[in-house]
Design an enzyme around this catalytic site. Sequence first.
Site, PDB file in Angstrom:
ATOM      1  N   CYS A   1      44.450  47.936  31.726  1.00  0.00           N
ATOM      2  CA  CYS A   1      43.472  47.224  31.357  1.00  0.00           C
ATOM      3  C   CYS A   1      42.242  48.421  32.041  1.00  0.00           C
ATOM      4  CB  CYS A   1      43.222  46.142  32.475  1.00  0.00           C
ATOM      5  SG  CYS A   1      44.391  45.020  32.322  1.00  0.00           S
TER       6      CYS A   1
ATOM      7  N   HIS B   1      37.802  40.830  26.828  1.00  0.00           N
ATOM      8  CA  HIS B   1      38.532  41.930  27.497  1.00  0.00           C
ATOM      9  C   HIS B   1      39.483  42.809  26.631  1.00  0.00           C
ATOM     10  CE1 HIS B   1      40.594  44.372  30.259  1.00  0.00           C
ATOM     11  NE2 HIS B   1      41.517  43.573  30.912  1.00  0.00           N
TER      12      HIS B   1
ATOM     13  N   CYS C   1      40.942  45.051  38.052  1.00  0.00           N
ATOM     14  CA  CYS C   1      42.225  44.771  38.105  1.00  0.00           C
ATOM     15  C   CYS C   1      43.133  45.525  36.928  1.00  0.00           C
ATOM     16  CB  CYS C   1      42.662  43.530  38.566  1.00  0.00           C
ATOM     17  SG  CYS C   1      42.339  42.297  37.318  1.00  0.00           S
TER      18      CYS C   1
END
EC number: 2.3.1.16
Length: 391
Positions: free
Chosen positions: A95, A347, A377
Amino acid sequence: MSLNPRDVVIVDFGRTPMGRSKGGMHRNTRAEDMSAHLISKLLERNNKVDPAEVEDVIWGCVNQTLEQGWNIARMASLLTQIPHTSAAQTVSRLCGSSMSALHTAAQAIMTNNGDVFVIGGVEHMGHVSMMHGVDPNPHMSLHAAKASGMMGLTAEMLGKMHGITREQQDAFGLRSHQLAHKATLEGKFKDEIIPMQGYDENGFLRVFDYDETIRPDTTLESLAALKPAFNPKGGTVTAGTSSQITDGASCMIVMSAQRAQDLGIQPLAVIRSMAVAGVDPAIMGYGPVPATQKALKRAGLSISDIDFFELNEAFAAQALPVLKDLKVLDKMNEKVNLHGGAIALGHPFGCSGARISGTLLNVMKQNGGTFGVSTMCIGLGQGIATVFERV
């Protein structure tokens, strides 16, 4: 403000409109074409920057296969005005990939290994699904909890540990859509969205200059009606309080303060510090807490010095504990994700780190803030953070 010659400054930021992965605007656009369009338009917008000066194109991408394989950074770069003499690399920190791309460029500039970089990232989750080709190690359960690779369950765990209710999560999800819709109506995304051609729901080619992921008709009642997405028995995390699966790319031009001065460029901000941190994979969503604390310590700042935060909204059940332990939950409405976040915008893994950082810089510019933190995160237990100062 006085800058040192090797300070790292952000010259400009742009991103694609965020598209739904199922039948969305980017369904007929390849990931490297999306990336190349963004890079080209951002360089056109900054005509004082000679593309031949670009040392390296550093591009975040998680699932590096199919159209995202074979070093998509180079594949995209070859489709732009950047000459073949400039280099390119693709990086993955899941991520946090494109924030890692920013950090890599910053570290090169700080150590006099280049002056001008193009960084960013992409993920076309409609063309290359997040699970495509994934082959987890069967021995991993000897070293981490079995569900550590199931991000939704780690969010359930973190929410339960911190007493986060379903109602709190729904309110957070609603807030994301409301703020993103408000930002759209008020033109707050105008400076960051680079318009792109895409296909509407009827199959017609058109130019998009807005995010198609925002749902302005979201209500607490509609969110409350959703079933748990990951734990059907007693779970609280739903599709409405999780980041959307979307397609998108983001891009920044970064350079040394000395080169910006030589070119007569007024930067948006300077990087004051960077950090990464690891946490138990079972609570991967907690990573922004130690990463932000590290970054603030390195910058010589405290949490109260920070005017605005961009925290990637992987899950409401994850974001709320992070804000609580960073001691900013009570200031959320004044300081955190003022234009909404990943629950509304999505995302796309490789895109998000640069996306939230660029959105933060625009929030700081529009609201007069001095210091900002972007943090997120990372699956399997990491966090990453960057401290910016507006110039």
